[in-house]
Design an enzyme around this catalytic site. Sequence first.
Site, PDB file in Angstrom:
ATOM      1  CD  GLU A 115      -3.671   1.454  -0.168  1.00  4.51           C
ATOM      2  OE1 GLU A 115      -2.810   2.349  -0.097  1.00  4.51           O
ATOM      3  OE2 GLU A 115      -4.222   0.941   0.813  1.00  4.51           O
ATOM      4  CG  ASP A 116       0.801   1.372  -0.550  1.00  5.23           C
ATOM      5  OD1 ASP A 116      -0.365   0.999  -0.312  1.00  5.23           O
ATOM      6  OD2 ASP A 116       1.675   1.438   0.340  1.00  5.23           O
ATOM      7  CG  ASP A 145      -1.935  -7.743   2.326  1.00  8.90           C
ATOM      8  OD1 ASP A 145      -1.659  -8.716   1.626  1.00  8.90           O
ATOM      9  OD2 ASP A 145      -1.678  -7.694   3.545  1.00  8.90           O
ATOM     10  CG  PHE A 163       6.024  -7.285   3.772  1.00 12.05           C
ATOM     11  CD1 PHE A 163       4.710  -7.150   4.218  1.00 12.05           C
ATOM     12  CD2 PHE A 163       6.879  -6.202   3.884  1.00 12.05           C
ATOM     13  CE1 PHE A 163       4.266  -5.948   4.773  1.00 12.05           C
ATOM     14  CE2 PHE A 163       6.438  -5.001   4.437  1.00 12.05           C
ATOM     15  CZ  PHE A 163       5.136  -4.874   4.876  1.00 12.05           C
ATOM     16  NE  ARG A 214       6.816   5.404   4.558  1.00 12.06           N
ATOM     17  CZ  ARG A 214       5.690   4.717   4.690  1.00 12.06           C
ATOM     18  NH1 ARG A 214       5.114   4.185   3.623  1.00 12.06           N
ATOM     19  NH2 ARG A 214       5.132   4.534   5.868  1.00 12.06           N
TER      20      ARG A 214
END
Length: 180
Positions: free
Chosen positions: A101-102, A105, A154, A167
Amino acid sequence: MPDRGIASVLISEQEIRTLVKNLGLEITRHYRQTGGDLLVVGLLKGSFIFMADLIRNIEYPLTVDFLAVSSYCDSTISSGEVKMRMDLQTPLQGRHVLVVEDIVDTGQTFQKVIGLLKSRNPVSVKTCTLLSKPSRREVAVAIDFCGREIPDEFVCGYGLDYAEKFRNLPYVGVLEASST
Ligand code: IMP
Ligand code: MG
């Protein structure tokens, strides 16, 4: 100078390289001990750049597959609802699965994905994320390999987006407040 829309660079290209190299070493060590077939599953779209770099730092035979889920609708706030957009093509039975996963959260996405993958009877399921925001967690998820914990901001770049943008930035930066 960070790019337009980005307030500051949080993790430089060089730091990312070091984080990914170390994760690769840890993962290599783990699967050399375990043995068996390894399938690395990337969660699209956010993990695609990280995944590409990570697997080149894993010195153990592996195959890859991708799963697309989404929880954000062009917003910086998770909807809490996780939708399956594209399923795997590989059967999991008899394989060790490493989910990539990036960023973790609230943990909702990882929790749902891990539950789904476990229901398909793999030998094991381990988790790897480049970034984690522990202060935002709503559900407890076990992260086996974590690149770096970050504060509640964020972030974009290196595969991570805001409304599909940013991205392609080679670093991880904090989104400018005026961009949202
Ligand atoms: P969770 O389900 O709340 O853990 O959210 C996980 C997903 O939300 C990640 O896979 C990302 O796609 C996205 N996400 C969460 N935080 C950020 C961020 O700071 N920048 C970009 N995407 C994020
Ligand atoms: Mg994601």
